[in-house]
Design a protein around this motif. Structure first.
Motif, PDB file in Angstrom:
ATOM      1  N   ILE A 249       0.848  -1.201   0.149  1.00 46.08           N
ATOM      2  CA  ILE A 249       0.109  -0.071  -0.170  1.00 46.08           C
ATOM      3  C   ILE A 249       1.054   1.217  -0.013  1.00 46.08           C
ATOM      4  CG2 ILE A 249      -1.714   1.305   1.245  1.00 46.08           C
ATOM      5  CD1 ILE A 249      -2.854  -1.269   2.305  1.00 46.08           C
ATOM      6  N   GLU A 250       0.604   2.265  -0.825  1.00 43.39           N
ATOM      7  CA  GLU A 250       1.277   3.383  -1.093  1.00 43.39           C
ATOM      8  C   GLU A 250       1.062   4.245  -0.084  1.00 43.39           C
ATOM      9  OE1 GLU A 250       1.038   5.102  -4.828  1.00 43.39           O
ATOM     10  OE2 GLU A 250       1.993   3.333  -6.041  1.00 43.39           O
ATOM     11  N   THR A 251       2.057   4.922   0.666  1.00 42.94           N
ATOM     12  CA  THR A 251       1.801   6.061   1.635  1.00 42.94           C
ATOM     13  C   THR A 251       2.220   7.530   1.098  1.00 42.94           C
ATOM     14  OG1 THR A 251       4.091   5.605   2.466  1.00 42.94           O
ATOM     15  CG2 THR A 251       2.084   4.170   3.356  1.00 42.94           C
ATOM     16  N   PRO A 252       1.357   8.434   1.603  1.00 42.01           N
ATOM     17  CA  PRO A 252       0.471   8.396   2.845  1.00 42.01           C
ATOM     18  C   PRO A 252      -0.980   8.020   2.146  1.00 42.01           C
ATOM     19  CG  PRO A 252       0.887  10.574   2.196  1.00 42.01           C
ATOM     20  CD  PRO A 252       1.881   9.876   1.420  1.00 42.01           C
ATOM     21  N   VAL A 253      -1.443   7.338   3.168  1.00 45.84           N
ATOM     22  CA  VAL A 253      -2.807   6.768   2.843  1.00 45.84           C
ATOM     23  C   VAL A 253      -3.999   8.008   3.233  1.00 45.84           C
ATOM     24  CG1 VAL A 253      -4.693   5.172   3.420  1.00 45.84           C
ATOM     25  CG2 VAL A 253      -2.331   4.219   3.488  1.00 45.84           C
ATOM     26  N   LYS A 254      -4.711   8.457   2.156  1.00 44.83           N
ATOM     27  CA  LYS A 254      -5.504   9.594   2.174  1.00 44.83           C
ATOM     28  C   LYS A 254      -6.905   8.979   3.059  1.00 44.83           C
ATOM     29  CE  LYS A 254      -7.083  13.723   0.104  1.00 44.83           C
ATOM     30  NZ  LYS A 254      -6.966  14.670  -1.254  1.00 44.83           N
ATOM     31  N   LEU A 255      -7.488   9.754   4.082  1.00 46.23           N
ATOM     32  CA  LEU A 255      -8.597   9.205   4.571  1.00 46.23           C
ATOM     33  C   LEU A 255      -9.142  10.527   5.122  1.00 46.23           C
ATOM     34  CD1 LEU A 255      -7.107   6.153   6.780  1.00 46.23           C
ATOM     35  CD2 LEU A 255      -8.734   6.089   4.763  1.00 46.23           C
ATOM     36  N   GLU A 256     -10.392  10.316   5.050  1.00 42.09           N
ATOM     37  CA  GLU A 256     -11.375  11.452   5.908  1.00 42.09           C
ATOM     38  C   GLU A 256     -11.769  10.758   7.183  1.00 42.09           C
ATOM     39  OE1 GLU A 256     -14.290  14.533   4.474  1.00 42.09           O
ATOM     40  OE2 GLU A 256     -15.550  12.839   4.646  1.00 42.09           O
ATOM     41  N   LEU A 257     -11.887  11.290   8.527  1.00 42.46           N
ATOM     42  CA  LEU A 257     -12.619  10.527   9.552  1.00 42.46           C
ATOM     43  C   LEU A 257     -13.820  11.550  10.003  1.00 42.46           C
ATOM     44  CD1 LEU A 257      -9.381  10.067  12.105  1.00 42.46           C
ATOM     45  CD2 LEU A 257     -10.353   8.536  10.083  1.00 42.46           C
ATOM     46  N   ASN A 258     -14.989  10.739   9.924  1.00 38.86           N
ATOM     47  CA  ASN A 258     -16.207  11.523  10.240  1.00 38.86           C
ATOM     48  C   ASN A 258     -16.561  11.460  11.786  1.00 38.86           C
ATOM     49  OD1 ASN A 258     -17.528  12.385   7.273  1.00 38.86           O
ATOM     50  ND2 ASN A 258     -16.074  10.746   7.132  1.00 38.86           N
ATOM     51  N   TYR A 259     -17.282  12.454  12.378  1.00 39.98           N
ATOM     52  CA  TYR A 259     -17.807  12.359  13.756  1.00 39.98           C
ATOM     53  C   TYR A 259     -19.028  13.182  13.561  1.00 39.98           C
ATOM     54  CZ  TYR A 259     -15.863  16.879  14.259  1.00 39.98           C
ATOM     55  OH  TYR A 259     -15.502  18.360  14.300  1.00 39.98           O
ATOM     56  N   THR A 260     -19.814  13.001  14.725  1.00 40.50           N
ATOM     57  CA  THR A 260     -21.379  13.646  14.860  1.00 40.50           C
ATOM     58  C   THR A 260     -20.746  14.849  15.929  1.00 40.50           C
ATOM     59  OG1 THR A 260     -23.519  13.479  15.535  1.00 40.50           O
ATOM     60  CG2 THR A 260     -22.007  11.959  16.581  1.00 40.50           C
ATOM     61  N   THR A 261     -21.067  15.900  15.613  1.00 40.57           N
ATOM     62  CA  THR A 261     -20.691  17.169  16.383  1.00 40.57           C
ATOM     63  C   THR A 261     -21.915  17.241  17.597  1.00 40.57           C
ATOM     64  OG1 THR A 261     -22.462  18.366  14.779  1.00 40.57           O
ATOM     65  CG2 THR A 261     -20.117  18.210  14.357  1.00 40.57           C
ATOM     66  N   ASP A 262     -23.025  16.777  17.692  1.00 40.04           N
ATOM     67  CA  ASP A 262     -24.132  16.765  18.596  1.00 40.04           C
ATOM     68  C   ASP A 262     -24.590  15.790  19.128  1.00 40.04           C
ATOM     69  OD1 ASP A 262     -25.443  16.095  16.343  1.00 40.04           O
ATOM     70  OD2 ASP A 262     -26.993  17.669  16.547  1.00 40.04           O
ATOM     71  N   LYS A 263     -23.993  14.785  19.384  1.00 44.83           N
ATOM     72  CA  LYS A 263     -24.193  13.561  20.016  1.00 44.83           C
ATOM     73  C   LYS A 263     -23.576  13.199  21.278  1.00 44.83           C
ATOM     74  CE  LYS A 263     -26.778   9.747  19.990  1.00 44.83           C
ATOM     75  NZ  LYS A 263     -28.272   9.879  19.975  1.00 44.83           N
ATOM     76  N   TYR A 264     -22.330  13.207  21.334  1.00 42.78           N
ATOM     77  CA  TYR A 264     -21.715  12.691  22.385  1.00 42.78           C
ATOM     78  C   TYR A 264     -20.958  13.711  23.468  1.00 42.78           C
ATOM     79  CZ  TYR A 264     -22.240   8.499  19.493  1.00 42.78           C
ATOM     80  OH  TYR A 264     -22.898   7.427  18.914  1.00 42.78           O
ATOM     81  N   GLY A 265     -21.188  14.891  23.211  1.00 42.80           N
ATOM     82  CA  GLY A 265     -20.540  16.069  24.093  1.00 42.80           C
ATOM     83  C   GLY A 265     -19.454  16.729  23.183  1.00 42.80           C
TER      84      GLY A 265
END
Length: 533
Positions: free
Chosen positions: A366-382
């Protein structure tokens, strides 16, 4: 400052709640006689989730905490934790040694809040309705092992299971098994909006601002017949945009108590420098946080990418930097305080290592750097969630093996997108439906799982029903040990940390230590003002 240790909870050997208090007060006004409880949980009806409070659809802690006040289930979690006890039922028991037939006899005099009698046919209708609707939230999966439902007379219901399941009584204690009235609920479609009608401790009236609920008023149900002792006549649940606004309302006396989700900063401040008239209570909790993957997405389809992330992420830094003493690193889907836990991820990957992550990626070509987007919810867990994902981004990018960005989305849009498979990598929290290792594995790995994940482990899906055969849950530990090893190797989910939970309240509110149980179930009936207990 006054520090007091309470009697230990009976639940799974956890520490007792600890109270930190300072000063005294006549208490917040709380809107008159009602006890007013603040939450950052948001309740919204939209095109993607038109029926957020229907038991056949609801599958998140906020919604369940509304349903638990208003609906009855045959069984319910006891005050101090442990095995479920009868509520709408007078008694429930397996009628065979194989845990495949479960019989419940209803209490006499059960009525819905409108006065209509509750019968065994209503119980059958309610459970079958969940299975027939089979909503895309994964709710029905909890009851999917039911083969047939039989009734005898008006007060007896028998569940015949497809395979043995010693955890079935726990499942009947969750809101998915709520008893609904055929007069109010269609058997084939969801009930849209925020109206709820049951036979539970309270009736409920929602006040809305557009498609959002601003307040839910719970009033003691005079027709309730069950195991719960209701210690108040009325409770208001007010929804706040964030923890800061909720905290200010507590300080001013506009609310009497705040629960989910207090910010790490609020917890630290109230612990170190308590405010006059406010008590902070630490309650044992079983919450976990994790990253999950759409294993069909090209960016993470190769498990080497997921394994490299597991090898390089520093859970201790995430927990300590963002959440302080309120969280600790987690190396398995099953938290440390649940029987059958093993440190499967630590056993496989050890301490965070760029070198190890680089080798995993290199060996897989696998070639690096591995491009990723991390998604999260803004109003659920504090409020800590954004900081957590920024820290994750920085950790992954520091070694030049990954090129990571993060994106936050409000829950009403995040959850539908996650279920559709729009996100390659996303963060979620899990509050257990019941405190058993089965509930930290099946919802993520079984068919029809909560994540709607494309990942399939045939071995895990064989081990899950095998584990349910064991009435002695410690005897199921070998199966859960192997499941945890499979998860650590394939990384369909990546556990990050497990947390504690806290409640802050005005000093004149009693029963605070019981307001949340270990599964984060809100138990409003435990609250009282002053000496009214």
């Amino acid at each position: 400052m006054n520090v007091k240790t309470l009697v230990p909870l009976a639940a799974i050997g956890l520490l007792a709640p600890v109270l930190v208090a300072c000063g005294s007060t006549d208490g917040g006004s709380g809107g008159g006689d009602a006890i007013v409880v603040g939450t950052t949980d948001q309740f919204e009806a939209n095109a993607d989730a038109p029926a957020p409070l229907d038991p056949a659809y609801a599958y998140d802690t906020g919604a369940w905490n509304v349903l638990r006040q208003t609906f009855q289930t045959l069984m319910h979690p006891p005050r101090g934790g442990g095995e479920p006890v009868p509520d709408a039922a007078e008694s429930c028991t397996f009628t065979d040694n194989a845990s495949e037939s479960y019989r419940c006899k209803l209490r006499s005099g059960l009525r819905f809040a409108d006065g209509t009698p509750v019968t065994a046919e209503d119980v059958k209708f309610s459970i079958q309705r969940v299975l027939d609707i089979d909503a895309d939230n994964g709710t029905a999966a909890l009851l999917s092992n039911i083969d047939t439902i039989e009734t005898k007379g008006d007060d007896e219901v028998i569940f015949h299971l497809a395979t043995p399941d010693a955890t079935f009584p726990y499942k009947l204690s969750t809101p998915v098994a709520a008893i609904v009235s055929p007069k109010q609920y269609d058997g084939k479609k969801l009930r849209e909006g925020f109206q709820v009608d049951g036979s539970g401790p309270y009736t409920a009236r929602a006040e809305t601002d557009g498609d959002h609920v601003s307040k839910i008023v719970f009033t003691k149900n005079p027709h309730y017949q069950g195991d719960i002792k209701v210690r108040n006549d009325k409770v208001e649940l007010r929804s706040f945009a964030d923890a800061d606004a909720m905290g200010k309302a507590l300080e001013s006396g506009d609310i009497d108590l705040m629960t989910r989700a207090m910010s790490p900063e609020q917890i630290e401040e109230l612990s170190v420098s308590p405010k006059e008239g406010i008590t902070l209570t630490e309650v044992p909790g079983l919450e976990i946080r994790y990253l999950a993957f759409n294993t069909e997405d090209p960016s993470v389809k190769n498990k080497a990418v997921r394994q490299a992330m597991a090898a390089v992420i520093d859970r201790g830094q995430i927990a300590g930097k963002v959440y302080g003493s309120t969280a600790e690193p987690l190396y398995s889907l099953i938290p440390t305080s649940i029987a059958a836990h093993t440190n499967s991820f630590y056993n496989k990957y050890g301490e965070p290592s760029r070198k190890k992550a680089a080798a995993i990626l290199s060996d897989a070509g696998i070639e690096t750097p591995v491009k990723l987007e991390l998604n999260y919810t803004t109003d659920k867990y504090g409020d800590g969630t954004a900081k957590e994902f920024e820290a994750l981004r920085d950790q992954l990018n520091a070694g030049k093996l990954f090129d990571v960005t993060v994106k936050g989305t409000e829950w009403s849009k995040f959850r539908p997108a996650q279920k559709r498979g729009d996100y390659a990598v996303y963060g979620l929290g899990w509050f257990p439906d019941f405190p058993d290792p089965d509930n930290y594995t099946a919802p993520f790995l079984d068919e029809g799982n909560f994540l709607n994940s494309p990942y399939v482990s045939e071995e895990a899906r064989k081990l899950i029903p095998q584990s349910r055969r064991e009435a002695d849950r410690t005897a199921a530990s070998p199966a859960f040990k192997r499941i945890q090893e499979i998860v650590a190797n394939d990384v369909p989910v990546l556990p990050l940390w497990q947390g504690k939970q806290y409640v802050a309240a005005r000093d004149d509110i009693t029963g605070v230590e019981w307001a949340l149980n270990t599964s984060s179930d809100l138990q409003l009936w435990e609250l009282a003002r002053g000496s009214d207990v």
